[in-house]
Design a protein around this motif. Structure first.
Motif, mmCIF file in Angstrom:
data_model
loop_
_atom_site.group_PDB
_atom_site.id
_atom_site.type_symbol
_atom_site.label_atom_id
_atom_site.label_comp_id
_atom_site.label_asym_id
_atom_site.label_seq_id
_atom_site.Cartn_x
_atom_site.Cartn_y
_atom_site.Cartn_z
ATOM 1 N N THR A 53 3.799 8.134 -0.297
ATOM 2 C CA THR A 53 4.256 7.770 -1.636
ATOM 3 C C THR A 53 3.618 6.459 -2.073
ATOM 4 O OG1 THR A 53 6.384 8.854 -1.183
ATOM 5 C CG2 THR A 53 6.309 7.336 -3.052
ATOM 6 N N ASP A 54 3.171 6.424 -3.330
ATOM 7 C CA ASP A 54 2.577 5.229 -3.907
ATOM 8 C C ASP A 54 3.665 4.394 -4.563
ATOM 9 O OD1 ASP A 54 1.276 3.833 -6.482
ATOM 10 O OD2 ASP A 54 -0.265 4.055 -4.936
ATOM 11 N N ASP B 149 2.678 11.477 -3.330
ATOM 12 C CA ASP B 149 1.304 11.966 -3.295
ATOM 13 C C ASP B 149 1.333 13.475 -3.550
ATOM 14 O OD1 ASP B 149 -1.103 13.175 -2.228
ATOM 15 O OD2 ASP B 149 -1.525 11.275 -1.233
ATOM 16 N N SER C 247 6.860 -4.878 -4.541
ATOM 17 C CA SER C 247 6.739 -3.765 -5.480
ATOM 18 C C SER C 247 6.863 -4.279 -6.920
ATOM 19 C CB SER C 247 7.813 -2.711 -5.201
ATOM 20 O OG SER C 247 9.112 -3.252 -5.397
ATOM 21 N N THR D 131 3.189 5.062 -8.596
ATOM 22 C CA THR D 131 3.160 6.392 -9.212
ATOM 23 C C THR D 131 3.958 7.450 -8.460
ATOM 24 O OG1 THR D 131 1.105 6.915 -8.042
ATOM 25 C CG2 THR D 131 0.914 5.940 -10.245
ATOM 26 N N SER E 57 9.080 3.185 -7.931
ATOM 27 C CA SER E 57 7.964 3.911 -8.542
ATOM 28 C C SER E 57 8.454 4.823 -9.659
ATOM 29 C CB SER E 57 7.238 4.750 -7.483
ATOM 30 O OG SER E 57 8.117 5.718 -6.929
ATOM 31 N N ALA F 258 0.842 -1.190 0.000
ATOM 32 C CA ALA F 258 0.000 0.000 0.000
ATOM 33 C C ALA F 258 0.881 1.247 0.000
ATOM 34 C CB ALA F 258 -0.911 -0.011 1.229
ATOM 35 N N ALA F 259 0.264 2.388 -0.324
ATOM 36 C CA ALA F 259 0.995 3.658 -0.263
ATOM 37 C C ALA F 259 1.451 3.921 1.171
ATOM 38 C CB ALA F 259 0.110 4.797 -0.756
#
Length: 487
Positions: free
Chosen positions: A230-231, A237, A403, A234, A265, A86-87
């Motif tokens: 942070t995702d 945030d 990841s 992507t 990411s 998860a983020a």
């Protein structure tokens, strides 16, 4: 997803392999499904049998498909697709606390005999063109004025700066060689950038988790770090980034825009454009670490935040330390409106950069040898990534999250339950293996059940066995002595 066949600069077999790979990842083609025959592939795409075979060989080397005698090619069975973490959600306060002792422990273990460097984020020397670099180094000694023993210009080797500017075109970034200053690696470039835009006691915003090298640098400069959510896919945030920039005490932000360390990411172009827009709106300098941008697994190099910078608010940093020659310490920065300040800092701290190594790297970039090396390196790393995915799915317990980087060198694992990776690290060392504990990548008390693994190594039986041992240790940490005795 864009059709890879539209990218004419990519080899045909790689474009076809990318189409099939995407169908496997999307679960359109499922484990055990039979792939089209070579004859069918040739007819559908208008290609030769050699090209069709190359596409299947590529997918096979990446552990996605398997050949069955007298039957054809099938999607590989038996591999679980692990969920992504998860983020992150760090506390919204700036921190000074450090993990220096743990970082030192990780680096000290690198010199231990027989230990695999899974804790690093750089490629193994066997994957680097050492002989060609040695030859280029000798040529640079012959061609440079004074054989390279005299000071170079403060901006650095002009030949190298021209090549950096030329390569920036690949990410739609219009740079002149006059915009570029060479440095002793990317960390040196980042150091100059921090000193140019912030002072001791100031707060800088970063992604979380983030490379412990970035955290240590901020600490050494007396800066406080505000960690941002942070995702894993992507990146940072953007809402949290804007909230940080609204604060008058945030003097700069640091983003690893392409294949971040440790999450892997990659910020979408729209996010990069928005990040630059925020930097301009709030007049907060954006320091961009684009160290891994050349190590992409897609059809083309991703753009950088610098690609969207029209005002000079972005300080773009890069290097070949992760891709070609870590020990040469060759890097650069395009600091935009802060060029004068960065140049002055370089003059005060180093006077000039080493001419020999910069000339060597410039020749590599100029002659195309660097791009040839990158193609091979990217192919090896992508194959390794699939092998690691398979091994982790096979050997690690249910509940492990992984990841999904589209480039770079590192994987981020979130382990189930109350796993303590610092305690696990000591048990792994006894088994002659290692990793980077997640706690290293934050100044807050978080990521204690996470680890980072380096997949930039030579895949062999020893490496797979090390991953198996790590998985067994996660499942049964109390049996550490038993696993060490089997080595």
């Amino acid at each position: 997803m864009k059709n890879p066949l539209e990218k004419r600069s990519v080899f045909v077999y790689l474009r076809i392999a990318a189409l099939i790979e995407q169908q496997i990842l999307d679960n359109t083609l499922r484990a055990g499904d039979k792939l089209p025959s070579l004859r069918t592939l040739c007819r559908e795409y208008g290609i030769s049998q050699n090209t069709a075979l190359s596409a299947y060989y590529h997918l096979e080397s990446n552990m996605l498909i398997e050949a069955r005698p007298q039957s054809g090619y099938y999607v590989r069975s038996g591999t679980r697709k692990l969920p992504a973490p998860a983020a992150s959600n760090p506390a919204g306060v700036a921190a000074h606390a450090g993990t220096d002792q743990l970082v030192a422990r990780v680096y000290d273990s690198l010199g231990l005999g027989g230990h695999l460097p899974l804790s690093l984020g750089t490629p193994a020397k066997e994957l680097l063109p050492v002989a060609k670099l040695n030859k280029a180094l000798l040529q640079a000694t012959r061609e440079l004025s004074g054989s390279g023993v005299v000071y170079d210009k403060n901006d650095g080797n002009e030949r190298l700066r021209r090549q950096v500017a030329r390569r920036a075109l690949a990410m739609d970034c219009g740079l002149s060689h006059q915009d570029v200053i060479t440095t002793s690696g990317c960390l040196n470039a980042l150091s100059y950038c921090f000193m140019a835009v912030a002072e001791k006691g100031d707060t800088v915003a970063m992604e979380s988790p983030v490379s412990f090298g970035m955290l240590q640098l901020a600490q050494a400069l007396g800066l406080k770090v505000l960690e941002l959510p942070t995702d894993p896919a992507t990146g940072v945030d953007l809402n949290a980034l804007e909230a940080a920039m609204k604060r008058t005490d945030v003097k700069a932000c640091l983003l690893i825009s392409n294949f971040s360390n440790p999450l892997g990411s990659c910020m979408p172009d729209a996010h990069k454009r928005s990040a630059v827009g925020l930097a301009n709106r709030y007049q907060v300098p954006l320091i961009e670490n684009d160290l891994n941008g050349d190590v992409y697994f897609g059809a083309h190099r991703p753009r950088s935040c610098k690609s969207f910078d029209d005002s000079g608010i972005v300080l773009w940093c890069g290097s070949v330390s992760k891709t070609l020659a870590p020990g040469y310490r060759v890097g650069w920065v395009a600091p935009g409106r802060f060029k004068e300040a960065v140049a002055r800092l370089k003059l005060y701290h180093t006077i000039s950069s080493p001419a020999i190594t910069q000339e060597t790297i410039a020749a590599f970039l100029e002659t195309g040898r660097y791009e040839n090396h990158l193609r091979k390196l990217r192919h090896t790393l992508q194959a390794n990534l699939h092998r690691y995915n398979r091994a982790i799915a096979d050997y690690f317990p249910d509940g492990t999250m992984l990841s999904r980087p589209q480039g770079g060198f590192v994987l981020w694992l979130q382990l189930p339950g109350p796993t303590d990776t610092i305690s696990l690290y000591e048990k792994a060392l006894a088994c002659k293996t290692g990793f980077a504990p997640g706690r290293l990548f934050s100044l807050q008390n978080q990521y204690n059940n996470c680890m980072r693994l380096n997949y930039g190594l030579v895949w062999d039986e020893k490496l797979e066995n090390s991953l198996k041992i790590l998985g067994n240790l996660v499942r049964h940490p109390e049996r550490g002595n038993q696993y060490s005795r089997t080595l």
